[in-house]
Motif scaffolding. Structure first.
Motif, PDB file in Angstrom:
ATOM      1  N   ALA A 437      35.537  24.350  40.289  1.00  0.00           N
ATOM      2  CA  ALA A 437      35.746  25.272  41.404  1.00  0.00           C
ATOM      3  C   ALA A 437      36.592  26.464  40.963  1.00  0.00           C
ATOM      4  O   ALA A 437      36.305  27.626  41.328  1.00  0.00           O
ATOM      5  CB  ALA A 437      36.414  24.546  42.571  1.00  0.00           C
ATOM      6  N   TRP A 441      35.399  30.332  40.824  1.00  0.00           N
ATOM      7  CA  TRP A 441      36.197  31.368  41.506  1.00  0.00           C
ATOM      8  C   TRP A 441      36.515  32.517  40.539  1.00  0.00           C
ATOM      9  O   TRP A 441      36.422  33.690  40.902  1.00  0.00           O
ATOM     10  CB  TRP A 441      37.475  30.758  42.051  1.00  0.00           C
ATOM     11  N   ARG A 445      35.402  36.805  40.803  1.00  0.00           N
ATOM     12  CA  ARG A 445      36.474  37.739  41.116  1.00  0.00           C
ATOM     13  C   ARG A 445      36.738  38.648  39.929  1.00  0.00           C
ATOM     14  O   ARG A 445      36.369  38.362  38.798  1.00  0.00           O
ATOM     15  CB  ARG A 445      37.765  36.973  41.454  1.00  0.00           C
ATOM     16  N   ALA A 450      41.589  37.220  39.829  1.00  0.00           N
ATOM     17  CA  ALA A 450      41.394  35.782  39.661  1.00  0.00           C
ATOM     18  C   ALA A 450      42.589  35.147  38.953  1.00  0.00           C
ATOM     19  O   ALA A 450      43.022  34.043  39.325  1.00  0.00           O
ATOM     20  CB  ALA A 450      40.115  35.528  38.860  1.00  0.00           C
ATOM     21  N   GLU A 453      45.522  34.851  41.476  1.00  0.00           N
ATOM     22  CA  GLU A 453      45.266  33.837  42.503  1.00  0.00           C
ATOM     23  C   GLU A 453      45.309  32.421  41.925  1.00  0.00           C
ATOM     24  O   GLU A 453      45.891  31.508  42.523  1.00  0.00           O
ATOM     25  CB  GLU A 453      43.908  34.118  43.152  1.00  0.00           C
TER      26      GLU A 453
END
Length: 547
Positions: A437, A441, A445, A450, A453
């Motif tokens: 995951a 992600w 991004r 990314a 985050e």
């Protein structure tokens, strides 16, 4: 050295580092945790108040006799060959491993035998492989992929060694001038390059040890098979037990015989190996047969190759009862066993005490940072100056580096939390969904966004570890520390330290993304400009969010 030669070394160092960097980050991050493999069992186990129990209590030889009789009665196949780990502070029970008639490994423990849990489901090794400490160890040397991952990491270790040699040759001409040159300031790229070089140079012996021992340990079967065909006329496999253990592989006599008490066998081993030898596990061959053997394995204090073993004839009433057949412990073994033991000890840091293992922990985390920063620096050094659209391959490398490296950190935190919330589930079920995951992600991004985050997610995940531990088990950090339960408190303290480190990296990455070169792949898109964000991340404008 000629400029062309330096360019060749630089190319080799760069591309080998890029190819192996992602796998090595995972190996080093998980390997740093694996240094405290036994303590991790204690952290996860619900009955981990074993810090109050003396370590020698569980190694009672009479208890070993009782356990072996119960094991062979419940599982007759184990009499042929059974490996038994002795109880310690971190492992309260005897645990046995043996092969069934189909060649599959089975396991049981003193607790299972006493409870009558002897079904195939109870003896399956799947639960042991899925346990948190075993999974982190597997992540370290196979990336969590059995068999194939082991050989893959062996190849990566070889590439890793090439990158180290080429890196030394590359920096050798300017070693004296740049050895302590870490230049902070506005040029963050130069600062990170200096930090990367200094960490790499000073930790070079540490990394050489892992490159060599990792390649040998992961590719041992490939090397053995190759030499078996090319140099030993197909006879190497027959000799292999004599090269790696103290017990020869003997055929059973077919005549039953009582066993000597474990106390007598342990005393014979200590008399041969010396007072520095501490038994940790045993292997019984042909238990209850006239040719029964026991191999007592353990560590010898104050020795580099500390792991060794003593083989003793274990059947009573025989001409050679209680006789030591072979002693392959420190100071008494041959060259083959000495090299084998030294390779194992150097790789896992078993030849020292807590201080050495802390050095291995810090070295492992520093090594992980080295691979992460190396990839980031390469991507930034290829930036096209004053060109808004950077090459697509550089952007994808940046996204994949962020997703794989930081995703591994988040996945490990999820595995720690999941091991307490769902203790019966295989740890991989907690790690891999979170890891993939995070990777997905990162690929959706902009690289800088990314990274920020996911670093905050890693900080939150690490901070959750002591919180979940306290909520699920009642082992509050301060209570465990005050009670001296450092196997519990140490992991919680370490998780909090990692959370702080991830938070610092997130802030630094955000500062670099806002104040650095605007056309870098590590720059944030302009505020309120979703079209620009979509262009940088190469995703539809509808998926790009304002910063």
């Amino acid at each position: 050295m000629k400029a062309a030669t330096l360019r060749l070394y630089q190319t080799l160092h760069t591309w080998v580092g890029l190819m192996a960097g992602w796998a090595l980050f995972i190996a080093f991050f998980a390997g740093a945790i694996t240094v405290f493999h036994e303590e991790l069992h204690t952290w996860q186990s619900p009955d981990r108040a074993l810090a109050d129990r003396p370590a020698a209590q569980g190694a009672d030889p009479a208890a070993l006799d009782h356990f072996m009789r119960a094991l062979v009665a419940a599982h007759p196949r184990s009499a042929e060959s059974a490996y038994v780990t002795l109880p310690t502070v971190h492992e309260p029970e005897f645990t046995a491993y043996w092969l069934d008639q189909d060649g599959n490994w089975q396991t049981s423990s003193s607790g299972k035998l006493e409870a009558g849990r002897n079904t195939p489901g109870d003896t399956s090794l799947d639960a042991a492989h899925g346990e948190l400490a075993a999974f982190i160890d597997s992540l370290h040397y196979t990336l969590g992929v059995p068999v194939a991952g082991n050989y893959f990491m062996g190849a990566v270790s070889v590439l890793y060694g090439l990158a180290l040699v080429s890196g030394v040759l590359l920096h050798l001409p300017r070693l004296k001038a740049d050895l302590f040159a870490v230049r902070p300031g506005r040029n963050l790229k130069r600062f990170w390059m200096d930090a990367h070089n200094v960490i790499g140079l000073f930790s070079l012996p540490f990394h050489l040890v892992f490159a060599i021992t990792g390649a040998v340990l992961c590719l041992a079967m490939v090397l053995i098979t190759t030499f078996n065909v090319l140099a030993f006329d197909g006879k190497l496999f027959e000799a292999l037990p004599r090269l790696t253990t103290a017990s020869p592989e003997l055929k059973a006599a077919g005549r039953p015989a009582p066993m000597l008490p474990a106390a007598t066998l342990m005393e014979a081993a200590r008399a041969s190996a010396g007072a520095r030898f501490t038994p940790l596990s045993v292997r019984y061959q042909h238990y209850g047969d006239a040719r029964a053997l026991i191999e007592i394995r353990g560590n010898s204090a104050r020795a580099l190759g500390n792991y060794g073993s003593v083989s003793v004839h274990a059947a009573a009433g025989q001409p050679d009862s209680g006789r030591v057949l072979a002693d392959q412990t420190a100071g008494r073994r041959d060259a083959n066993h000495a090299i084998y033991s030294a390779i194992y000890a150097l790789h896992f840091g078993t030849y020292g005490d807590l201080a050495l293992r802390l050095v291995y922990l810090i070295g492992g985390l520093a090594g992980a940072f080295l691979f992460y920063s190396g990839n980031l620096l390469w991507i930034e050094s290829r930036r096209k100056t004053r060109q808004a659209e950077q090459p697509r391959v550089h952007r994808l490398l940046a996204q994949a580096t962020v997703g794989v490296c930081i995703g591994c950190c988040i996945g490990v935190a999820a595995a720690f939390c999941g091991a307490l919330v769902w203790p019966g589930r295989v740890a991989g079920w907690h790690y891999f969904p979170v890891f993939f995951a995070a990777l997905a992600w990162a690929l959706l991004r902009a690289p800088a966004r990314a990274a920020i985050e996911l670093l905050w997610a890693a900080a939150a995940g690490a901070a959750l570890v002591p919180a979940v531990n306290a909520a699920m088990t009642g082992d509050y950090l301060w209570q465990a520390a005050l009670a001296g339960h450092w196997a519990v408190a140490g992991f919680d303290f370490g998780a909090l330290a990692l959370a702080c480190g991830f938070a610092v990296l997130a802030l630094a990455t955000r500062r670099r993304a806002r104040n650095g070169p605007p056309h870098s792949v590590w720059a944030l898109p302009a505020r309120g400009d979703p079209a620009t964000a979509a262009k940088v991340a190469k995703v539809p404008a509808s998926l790009a969010e304002p910063s």
